[in-house]
Design an enzyme around this catalytic site. Structure first.
Site, PDB file in Angstrom:
ATOM      1  N   LYS A   1       0.841  -1.211   0.000  1.00 51.56           N
ATOM      2  CA  LYS A   1       0.000   0.000   0.000  1.00 51.56           C
ATOM      3  C   LYS A   1       0.872   1.254   0.000  1.00 51.56           C
ATOM      4  O   LYS A   1       0.646   2.190  -0.766  1.00 51.56           O
ATOM      5  CB  LYS A   1      -0.900  -0.009   1.244  1.00 51.56           C
ATOM      6  CG  LYS A   1      -1.551   1.316   1.556  1.00 51.56           C
ATOM      7  CD  LYS A   1      -2.438   1.241   2.771  1.00 51.56           C
ATOM      8  CE  LYS A   1      -1.982   1.982   3.989  1.00 51.56           C
ATOM      9  NZ  LYS A   1      -1.700   3.386   3.898  1.00 51.56           N
ATOM     10  N   ASN A   2       1.875   1.261   0.859  1.00 53.26           N
ATOM     11  CA  ASN A   2       2.668   2.485   0.998  1.00 53.26           C
ATOM     12  C   ASN A   2       3.649   2.699  -0.148  1.00 53.26           C
ATOM     13  O   ASN A   2       4.389   3.681  -0.164  1.00 53.26           O
ATOM     14  CB  ASN A   2       3.403   2.487   2.348  1.00 53.26           C
ATOM     15  CG  ASN A   2       2.425   2.692   3.501  1.00 53.26           C
ATOM     16  OD1 ASN A   2       1.265   3.056   3.278  1.00 53.26           O
ATOM     17  ND2 ASN A   2       2.873   2.455   4.722  1.00 53.26           N
TER      18      ASN A   2
ATOM     19  N   CYS B   1      -5.270   8.078   9.093  1.00 48.74           N
ATOM     20  CA  CYS B   1      -5.476   7.562  10.453  1.00 48.74           C
ATOM     21  C   CYS B   1      -5.140   8.634  11.494  1.00 48.74           C
ATOM     22  O   CYS B   1      -4.163   9.368  11.343  1.00 48.74           O
ATOM     23  CB  CYS B   1      -4.584   6.341  10.685  1.00 48.74           C
ATOM     24  SG  CYS B   1      -5.107   4.905   9.745  1.00 48.74           S
TER      25      CYS B   1
ATOM     26  N   ARG C   1       0.301  14.854  12.901  1.00 46.03           N
ATOM     27  CA  ARG C   1       0.658  14.586  11.501  1.00 46.03           C
ATOM     28  C   ARG C   1       0.764  15.868  10.661  1.00 46.03           C
ATOM     29  O   ARG C   1       0.041  16.047   9.665  1.00 46.03           O
ATOM     30  CB  ARG C   1      -0.317  13.593  10.857  1.00 46.03           C
ATOM     31  CG  ARG C   1      -0.427  12.294  11.638  1.00 46.03           C
ATOM     32  CD  ARG C   1      -1.093  11.194  10.874  1.00 46.03           C
ATOM     33  NE  ARG C   1      -0.178  10.493   9.983  1.00 46.03           N
ATOM     34  CZ  ARG C   1      -0.514   9.427   9.257  1.00 46.03           C
ATOM     35  NH1 ARG C   1      -1.735   8.964   9.294  1.00 46.03           N
ATOM     36  NH2 ARG C   1       0.363   8.829   8.484  1.00 46.03           N
TER      37      ARG C   1
ATOM     38  N   ASP D   1       4.202   0.840  11.923  1.00 43.09           N
ATOM     39  CA  ASP D   1       2.997   0.168  11.420  1.00 43.09           C
ATOM     40  C   ASP D   1       2.863  -1.261  11.950  1.00 43.09           C
ATOM     41  O   ASP D   1       1.781  -1.847  11.880  1.00 43.09           O
ATOM     42  CB  ASP D   1       3.002   0.135   9.888  1.00 43.09           C
ATOM     43  CG  ASP D   1       2.593   1.469   9.293  1.00 43.09           C
ATOM     44  OD1 ASP D   1       2.291   2.403  10.044  1.00 43.09           O
ATOM     45  OD2 ASP D   1       2.584   1.574   8.056  1.00 43.09           O
TER      46      ASP D   1
ATOM     47  N   ARG E   1      -9.218  -0.013   4.335  1.00 40.05           N
ATOM     48  CA  ARG E   1      -8.385   0.957   3.617  1.00 40.05           C
ATOM     49  C   ARG E   1      -7.043   0.352   3.223  1.00 40.05           C
ATOM     50  O   ARG E   1      -6.408   0.821   2.285  1.00 40.05           O
ATOM     51  CB  ARG E   1      -8.130   2.187   4.501  1.00 40.05           C
ATOM     52  CG  ARG E   1      -9.256   3.184   4.493  1.00 40.05           C
ATOM     53  CD  ARG E   1      -8.805   4.487   5.145  1.00 40.05           C
ATOM     54  NE  ARG E   1      -7.428   4.751   4.832  1.00 40.05           N
ATOM     55  CZ  ARG E   1      -6.486   5.110   5.701  1.00 40.05           C
ATOM     56  NH1 ARG E   1      -6.777   5.292   6.940  1.00 40.05           N
ATOM     57  NH2 ARG E   1      -5.260   5.327   5.312  1.00 40.05           N
TER      58      ARG E   1
HETATM   59  C1  UD1 Z   1       4.251   6.961   6.247  1.00 35.25           C
HETATM   60  C2  UD1 Z   1       3.307   5.841   6.003  1.00 35.25           C
HETATM   61  C3  UD1 Z   1       2.708   5.365   7.293  1.00 35.25           C
HETATM   62  C4  UD1 Z   1       3.816   4.985   8.221  1.00 35.25           C
HETATM   63  C5  UD1 Z   1       4.806   6.123   8.352  1.00 35.25           C
HETATM   64  C6  UD1 Z   1       6.036   5.743   9.134  1.00 35.25           C
HETATM   65  C7  UD1 Z   1       2.352   6.234   3.837  1.00 35.25           C
HETATM   66  C8  UD1 Z   1       1.151   6.671   3.113  1.00 35.25           C
HETATM   67  N1  UD1 Z   1       2.248   6.308   5.136  1.00 35.25           N
HETATM   68  O1  UD1 Z   1       3.475   8.023   6.815  1.00 35.25           O
HETATM   69  O2  UD1 Z   1       1.891   4.243   7.040  1.00 35.25           O
HETATM   70  O3  UD1 Z   1       3.233   4.712   9.476  1.00 35.25           O
HETATM   71  O4  UD1 Z   1       5.257   6.534   7.082  1.00 35.25           O
HETATM   72  O5  UD1 Z   1       6.697   4.689   8.518  1.00 35.25           O
HETATM   73  O6  UD1 Z   1       3.342   5.811   3.270  1.00 35.25           O
HETATM   74  N2  UD1 Z   1       6.272  14.697  10.331  1.00 35.25           N
HETATM   75  C9  UD1 Z   1       6.358  16.047  10.561  1.00 35.25           C
HETATM   76  N3  UD1 Z   1       6.189  16.900   9.531  1.00 35.25           N
HETATM   77  C10 UD1 Z   1       5.958  16.464   8.272  1.00 35.25           C
HETATM   78  C11 UD1 Z   1       5.885  15.084   8.019  1.00 35.25           C
HETATM   79  C12 UD1 Z   1       6.042  14.214   9.071  1.00 35.25           C
HETATM   80  O7  UD1 Z   1       6.562  16.470  11.699  1.00 35.25           O
HETATM   81  O8  UD1 Z   1       5.829  17.316   7.362  1.00 35.25           O
HETATM   82  C13 UD1 Z   1       6.408  13.758  11.436  1.00 35.25           C
HETATM   83  C14 UD1 Z   1       5.113  12.991  11.674  1.00 35.25           C
HETATM   84  O9  UD1 Z   1       4.206  13.724  12.468  1.00 35.25           O
HETATM   85  C15 UD1 Z   1       5.616  11.753  12.363  1.00 35.25           C
HETATM   86  C16 UD1 Z   1       6.942  11.524  11.666  1.00 35.25           C
HETATM   87  O10 UD1 Z   1       7.337  12.769  11.106  1.00 35.25           O
HETATM   88  O11 UD1 Z   1       5.835  12.029  13.714  1.00 35.25           O
HETATM   89  C17 UD1 Z   1       6.905  10.438  10.622  1.00 35.25           C
HETATM   90  O12 UD1 Z   1       6.050  10.799   9.601  1.00 35.25           O
HETATM   91  P1  UD1 Z   1       6.280  10.306   8.108  1.00 35.25           P
HETATM   92  O13 UD1 Z   1       7.476   9.432   7.980  1.00 35.25           O
HETATM   93  O14 UD1 Z   1       6.163  11.488   7.237  1.00 35.25           O
HETATM   94  O15 UD1 Z   1       5.056   9.373   7.928  1.00 35.25           O
HETATM   95  P2  UD1 Z   1       3.979   9.488   6.834  1.00 35.25           P
HETATM   96  O16 UD1 Z   1       4.597   9.784   5.509  1.00 35.25           O
HETATM   97  O17 UD1 Z   1       2.849  10.319   7.366  1.00 35.25           O
END
Ligand code: UD1
Length: 419
Positions: free
Chosen positions: A22-23, A116, A121, A305, A397
């Site tokens: 999915k990711n 989620c 986030r 995850d 999802r």
């Molecule tokens: C992706 C995955 C999700 C997985 C996560 C961690 C997808 C669609 N989702 O989520 O399933 O759980 O990686 O492996 O691929 N953060 C910030 N600012 C930002 C972006 C992120 O502070 O602009 C923080 C987030 O709040 C969190 C951390 O960074 O604490 C990790 O987030 P990130 O690696 O970006 O995860 P996602 O891309 O949201």
């Protein structure tokens, strides 16, 4: 409303195929908007997030068609640059369209992403990356608006290796004239898969899978045929289900390489895990041993995850396991539901201490997020008696045919419509 009705207590035996990740497929579908000719993606899971991504493509003026596990995407006639709240609000990954739409069209307007509820986030790192390449990015009434006549090369130093921000930066960078660099890039296998797809489309990318990714942009991309990598979290879910229930389960089309930390922990807890090419086999008998501490972290650390599924597997283990969630601030909500089954879990901030109990009892459970929902299903399968899991939409999802696959392993699980 649908619920999953589960009668637990049976060990799991049999073989299931692992679907594409999915990711991985979601950012790759976003990347397809960069291509001036059609793409064919194989091994795509049939899940609601993919349906949402296809609707987003349609609303941007791209054509798409599904044939079984394969998707055909033609972005040659793409004309849109806006993603409305009805679509963006359905999943977090909608944010990954921002970079490629900007690179292709010079502007993008996106409603804030859903997904989620794991904590705040924020998307500041995504926006920072685009601004570093010269885009003007503003928030306008719940929308992100970005524009750039041209994108310029830059050194983008991420303060945290965010998966989504790395993907957005890589995708926008393909539209730069020059060679942007992403420092402290996420190293997840899905980043390597995205780079693999972009490379197949003619992009020049180096360092994917390391902390420094460089993209030589500026060339229009052409469509390619690409196969999505196996889903390591679906793999983790089946491994944890077998660990929780006992039995022997074989996973076909899996990638052990992307699941190293989980496999090591399952072995430590007493499961036998064998690997051969793309086949993983787990067998477990008797009570598992608790693990000292499981701390989530960016890849190659233990995946956030897989935290909830592994917690479900260790609820009846002998001893105490401490879980520390370092990625998301609110990712232990499943603990409250698991306690309804008799699990002994103490949550303090981002830490949960699980003391193994002899037995779990069936209960009425509510899935509040995707992986937490999968954990409830695993716990219900290992509990005595009947459970019901509502909030099924969260689980749908991200899992393709979860119920059918569990049934094929001997699980007593069925979807029931209730009014
Ligand atoms: C992706 C995955 C999700 C997985 C996560 C961690 C997808 C669609 N989702 O989520 O399933 O759980 O990686 O492996 O691929 N953060 C910030 N600012 C930002 C972006 C992120 O502070 O602009 C923080 C987030 O709040 C969190 C951390 O960074 O604490 C990790 O987030 P990130 O690696 O970006 O995860 P996602 O891309 O949201």
């Amino acid at each position: 409303m649908q619920i999953l009705s589960v009668t637990g207590g049976a060990p799991l035996y049999g073989t299931v195929p692992i679907h594409g990740a999915k990711n991985s497929v979601l950012p790759i579908l976003a990347a397809a908007v960069l291509c001036r000719s059609p793409c064919v993606l194989h091994n795509c899971p049939q899940i609601e997030d993919v349906d949402t991504a296809l609707e987003i493509l349609k609303c941007l003026g791209c054509r798409s068609e599904r044939r079984g596990g394969s998707l055909f995407v033609d972005a040659s006639g793409m004309y849109g640059c806006e993603i409305p709240v009805e679509l963006a609000g359905k999943m977090r990954s909608s944010i990954v369209f921002l970079g490629p739409v900007l690179a292709r069209r010079g502007k993008a307007r996106l409603a804030l992403p859903g997904g989620c509820p794991l904590g705040a986030r924020p998307i500041d790192l995504h926006l920072m990356a685009l601004r570093a390449m010269g885009a003007e990015v503003e928030m306008e009434g719940g929308h992100v608006c970005a524009k750039a006549q041209t994108l310029a090369p830059a050194k983008i130093a991420l303060p945290f290796p965010s998966v989504g921000a790395t993907e957005n930066a890589m995708l926008a960078a393909t539209g730069c004239t020059g060679c942007p660099e992403i420092w402290n890039a996420a190293r997840e296998p899905e980043i390597v898969d995205l780079a693999g797809f972009l490379t197949a489309c003619g992009a020049k990318i180096a360092g994917a899978g390391t902390g420094r990714v460089t993209v030589k942009g500026g060339q229009p991309l052409t469509g390619a045929t690409y196969t999505i990598l196996p889903d390591r979290i679906e793999t983790a879910t089946f491994l944890c289900a077998c660990a929780a229930c006992g039995g022997a389960v074989t996973l076909r089309q899996a990638s052990a390489e992307t699941c190293r930390p989980l496999i090591a922990l399952l072995r430590e807890s007493g499961c036998t895990v064998n690997e051969r090419h793309d086949v993983l086999r787990i067998s477990c008998a008797g009570r598992l041993k608790a693990l000292e501490r499981v701390t989530t972290g960016p890849y190659p650390g233990f995946p956030t995850d897989a935290q909830a599924p592994l917690m479900a597997a260790l609820l009846r283990a002998e001893g105490r396991t401490e879980f520390v969630e370092t990625i998301f601030e609110n990712r232990l909500r499943h603990a409250e539901q698991l306690r309804k089954m008799g699990a002994d879990i103490c949550v303090d901030g981002r830490k949960a201490v699980v003391t193994g109990v002899e037995r779990l009892n069936g209960a009425e459970l509510l899935a509040e997020d995707l992986r937490g929902g999968a954990a409830l299903v695993i716990a219900a399968l290992s509990a005595e008696g009947k459970s019901s899991v509502s909030g099924v939409k969260h689980i749908k999802r991200g899992y393709d045919r979860l119920e059918e696959n569990l049934k094929s392993l001997g699980a007593d699980i069925k979807t029931v419509e209730i009014s």
